[in-house]
Design an enzyme around this catalytic site. Structure first.
Site, mmCIF file in Angstrom:
data_model
loop_
_atom_site.group_PDB
_atom_site.id
_atom_site.type_symbol
_atom_site.label_atom_id
_atom_site.label_comp_id
_atom_site.label_asym_id
_atom_site.label_seq_id
_atom_site.Cartn_x
_atom_site.Cartn_y
_atom_site.Cartn_z
ATOM 1 N N ARG A 237 -47.063 15.775 36.801
ATOM 2 C CA ARG A 237 -48.341 16.109 37.427
ATOM 3 C C ARG A 237 -48.343 17.594 37.794
ATOM 4 O O ARG A 237 -47.293 18.177 38.084
ATOM 5 C CB ARG A 237 -48.545 15.290 38.706
ATOM 6 C CG ARG A 237 -48.809 13.813 38.443
ATOM 7 C CD ARG A 237 -50.232 13.574 37.951
ATOM 8 N NE ARG A 237 -50.521 12.168 37.770
ATOM 9 C CZ ARG A 237 -50.525 11.517 36.607
ATOM 10 N NH1 ARG A 237 -50.239 12.161 35.483
ATOM 11 N NH2 ARG A 237 -50.835 10.247 36.537
ATOM 12 N N HIS A 285 -53.221 18.199 29.251
ATOM 13 C CA HIS A 285 -52.901 16.849 29.766
ATOM 14 C C HIS A 285 -53.115 15.804 28.665
ATOM 15 O O HIS A 285 -53.830 14.808 28.860
ATOM 16 C CB HIS A 285 -53.737 16.522 31.007
ATOM 17 C CG HIS A 285 -53.069 15.516 31.910
ATOM 18 N ND1 HIS A 285 -52.898 15.691 33.249
ATOM 19 C CD2 HIS A 285 -52.508 14.305 31.628
ATOM 20 C CE1 HIS A 285 -52.282 14.634 33.764
ATOM 21 N NE2 HIS A 285 -52.029 13.780 32.789
HETATM 22 P P1 NDP Z 1 -42.036 5.216 36.554
HETATM 23 O O1 NDP Z 1 -42.623 4.877 37.865
HETATM 24 O O2 NDP Z 1 -41.744 4.133 35.571
HETATM 25 O O3 NDP Z 1 -40.659 6.016 36.774
HETATM 26 C C1 NDP Z 1 -40.519 7.049 37.701
HETATM 27 C C2 NDP Z 1 -39.083 7.569 37.653
HETATM 28 O O4 NDP Z 1 -38.959 8.650 38.596
HETATM 29 C C3 NDP Z 1 -38.048 6.503 38.058
HETATM 30 O O5 NDP Z 1 -36.870 6.640 37.307
HETATM 31 C C4 NDP Z 1 -37.782 6.850 39.522
HETATM 32 O O6 NDP Z 1 -36.505 6.450 40.005
HETATM 33 C C5 NDP Z 1 -37.869 8.363 39.479
HETATM 34 N N1 NDP Z 1 -38.120 8.920 40.811
HETATM 35 C C6 NDP Z 1 -39.154 8.643 41.640
HETATM 36 N N2 NDP Z 1 -39.009 9.319 42.805
HETATM 37 C C7 NDP Z 1 -37.848 10.023 42.687
HETATM 38 C C8 NDP Z 1 -37.144 10.889 43.555
HETATM 39 N N3 NDP Z 1 -37.589 11.182 44.785
HETATM 40 N N4 NDP Z 1 -35.980 11.437 43.119
HETATM 41 C C9 NDP Z 1 -35.484 11.132 41.895
HETATM 42 N N5 NDP Z 1 -36.118 10.311 41.006
HETATM 43 C C10 NDP Z 1 -37.284 9.767 41.415
HETATM 44 O O7 NDP Z 1 -43.005 6.312 35.890
HETATM 45 P P2 NDP Z 1 -43.318 6.578 34.336
HETATM 46 O O8 NDP Z 1 -42.051 6.898 33.626
HETATM 47 O O9 NDP Z 1 -44.168 5.518 33.767
HETATM 48 O O10 NDP Z 1 -44.266 7.869 34.463
HETATM 49 C C11 NDP Z 1 -43.809 9.043 35.087
HETATM 50 C C12 NDP Z 1 -44.970 9.959 35.376
HETATM 51 O O11 NDP Z 1 -45.456 10.559 34.176
HETATM 52 C C13 NDP Z 1 -46.231 9.294 35.943
HETATM 53 O O12 NDP Z 1 -46.090 8.968 37.307
HETATM 54 C C14 NDP Z 1 -47.260 10.350 35.704
HETATM 55 O O13 NDP Z 1 -47.267 11.229 36.796
HETATM 56 C C15 NDP Z 1 -46.754 11.073 34.458
HETATM 57 N N6 NDP Z 1 -47.608 10.837 33.298
HETATM 58 C C16 NDP Z 1 -48.103 11.910 32.614
HETATM 59 C C17 NDP Z 1 -48.908 11.744 31.509
HETATM 60 C C18 NDP Z 1 -49.373 12.884 30.703
HETATM 61 O O14 NDP Z 1 -50.171 12.681 29.757
HETATM 62 N N7 NDP Z 1 -48.926 14.101 30.979
HETATM 63 C C19 NDP Z 1 -49.301 10.404 31.054
HETATM 64 C C20 NDP Z 1 -48.683 9.337 31.788
HETATM 65 C C21 NDP Z 1 -47.892 9.559 32.886
HETATM 66 P P3 NDP Z 1 -36.096 4.883 40.105
HETATM 67 O O15 NDP Z 1 -35.929 4.442 38.658
HETATM 68 O O16 NDP Z 1 -34.817 4.898 40.852
HETATM 69 O O17 NDP Z 1 -37.230 4.187 40.794
#
Ligand code: NDP
Length: 322
Positions: A237, A285
Site C-alpha cells: 500500500r 496499482h
Molecule cells: P495476508 O494477510 O495473507 O498476509 C500478510 C502477511 O504479512 C502475513 O505473512 C503476515 O504475517 C505479515 N505481517 C502482517 N503484519 C506484520 C508485521 N507487523 N510484521 C511482520 N509481518 C507482518 O495478505 P496478502 O498476502 O493476501 O496481501 C498482502 C497485501 O498486498 C494486501 O494486504 C494488500 O495491501 C496488498 N495488495 C496489493 C495489490 C496490488 O495490486 N498492488 C493487490 C492485492 C493486495 P503472519 O503470516 O504471521 O500473519
C-alpha cells in the site's frame, strides 16, 4: 431460538459501495450466480434495512454503520485496510478479504517481473535501444542476487516460492514463525527478525498488509539497513512508503532503484516527483486484480456461511487489522 435472518428466507440484497470506483461492474457477476439477487449502489441504496452484505472498496465514511441488518462486509481486494480506515464500521460484523489463486498468480508475475527487470538491467537496455546503443550491463546470476519478501501471506508466499524456483536466494518476513516454507525460502519473523532480513536483501519486496504496525515500513531506517545499492519494490500500500526517505536514499546511492505499484497518493498526480525520478518506475496499482466473478462467488459463499452461524476463513482479525 433466534428468528432466521431475512436473507436466509429471501433472495439476498447486496450493496456495492465505494467512494472512488463505479462498482456497477460487479452487478452482472452477482446476477449470473443469483439471478434473483437485489444489488444496490451508493446512489441507489434503497431501504438500508434490506441490505445483508456490503461489498466494498473505500466505502463512504460512516455509511456501513447505517445498515442495521448487515451481516457481512466483503472487501473486493486482498487488503481490508480501506474498510478499517472508517472508524464507524459496525462492531461484530465480519470483514472478509478476497483470497483467490488468480490474484496470487497475478501478483507473482508482477513481483518476478520487477525483480528481473532491475536485476537484469532492462531499464538501461530500454534507454540504450532508443539510442541504437549496443552496450552490455553486468550479468549477475540469480544465485548472487538476494531477494527479501516482507509479508509471507497468500500473495507474498507464492511470489517468494516462484523467485526461489528461478534460482534467487529468497528470504521472507512474517509476524509469526513459518515452519513449512517452500524449498529455497528462509524465514524471519517479528521485530527481532527484521535486521537479518534487511541485511540480506539486494531487492526488498513489500507485500505487507497496511496496519498500525506496518504503516511507514519503507522508511529511512529500513533503507539504511539494506545493502548499499538495493532495489525496493512496493506492491503493498502507498502508506507503507515514506516517499521523501526513498528519494533521499536514491540520491545518496543507498538505494539504486524503486519499483512502485502503490504510491502515497493514488492516482499519483502528473507533476509528482516520483514520475520524474530516473531511478523510479511507477505502475498504477495494477500488480493484480480479482475477477468480478470471483468477488461475487466469494461474497455469496461468505454470506451463506455467516447466515449459518459459521466464520469464513477469509475473515480479517479486527485487532490485528488484516
Ligand atoms: P495476508 O494477510 O495473507 O498476509 C500478510 C502477511 O504479512 C502475513 O505473512 C503476515 O504475517 C505479515 N505481517 C502482517 N503484519 C506484520 C508485521 N507487523 N510484521 C511482520 N509481518 C507482518 O495478505 P496478502 O498476502 O493476501 O496481501 C498482502 C497485501 O498486498 C494486501 O494486504 C494488500 O495491501 C496488498 N495488495 C496489493 C495489490 C496490488 O495490486 N498492488 C493487490 C492485492 C493486495 P503472519 O503470516 O504471521 O500473519
Amino acid at each position: 431460538m433466534n428468528a432466521p435472518h431475512p436473507a436466509a428466507i429471501r433472495p439476498p440484497c447486496v450493496a456495492l459501495l465505494s467512494r472512488v470506483l463505479d462498482m456497477r461492474y460487479l452487478g452482472p457477476a452477482f446476477q449470473a450466480l443469483r439471478p434473483d439477487i437485489a444489488w444496490r449502489t451508493v446512489d441507489n441504496l434503497g431501504k438500508p434495512e434490506d441490505i445483508d452484505a456490503a461489498v466494498c472498496w473505500l466505502p463512504p465514511a460512516g455509511l456501513l454503520r447505517t445498515l442495521p441488518n448487515l451481516r457481512l462486509i466483503q472487501s473486493i481486494g486482498a487488503g481490508v485496510d480501506h474498510i478499517y480506515a472508517d472508524p464507524g464500521i459496525p462492531l461484530g460484523v465480519p470483514v472478509c478479504r478476497i483470497a483467490e489463486t488468480g490474484m496470487a498468480d497475478g501478483m507473482t508475475t508482477y513481483v518476478t517481473w520487477a525483480v528481473i527487470n532491475h536485476h537484469r538491467h532492462f531499464p538501461d537496455y530500454v534507454r540504450n535501444h532508443a539510442q541504437g546503443l549496443w552496450r552490455e550491463s553486468p550479468i549477475v546470476p540469480p544465485s548472487a542476487h538476494r531477494v527479501a519478501v516482507a509479508g509471507l501471506g497468500r500473495l507474498g508466499l507464492k511470489a517468494a516460492s516462484a523467485l526461489a524456483a528461478l534460482g534467487y536466494p529468497v528470504s521472507g518476513w512474517s509476524r509469526t514463525p513459518k515452519p513449512d516454507l517452500p524449498e529455497g525460502v528462509t524465514g524471519y519473523h517479528g521485530t527481532d527478525g527484521l535486521p537479518a532480513l534487511l541485511a540480506n536483501a539486494d531487492t526488498l519486496v513489500c507485500l505487507l498488509p497496511l496496519t498500525d504496525e506496518t504503516r511507514g515500513f519503507l522508511n529511512a531506517t529500513t533503507f539504511s539497513q539494506l545493502p548499499k545499492g538495493a532495489h525496493v519494490i512496493n506492491a503493498g500500500r502507498g502508506e507503507h512508503l515514506d516517499a521523501q526517505a526513498l528519494l533521499n536514499a536514491l540520491d545518496t546511492g543507498q538505494l539504486s532503484y524503486a519499483t512502485l505499484d502503490a504510491t502515497p497518493e493514488e492516482p499519483l498526480p502528473a507533476d509528482h516527483v516520483l514520475w520524474r525520478h530516473p531511478r523510479v518506475l511507477v505502475t498504477p496499482h495494477i500488480a493484480t486484480r480479482t475477477p468480478a466473478a470471483a468477488i461475487a462467488a466469494q461474497t455469496l459463499e461468505n454470506l451463506n456461511l455467516v447466515l449459518c452461524g459459521k466464520r469464513p476463513d477469509t475473515c480479517a482479525d479486527a485487532t490485528l487489522g488484516y
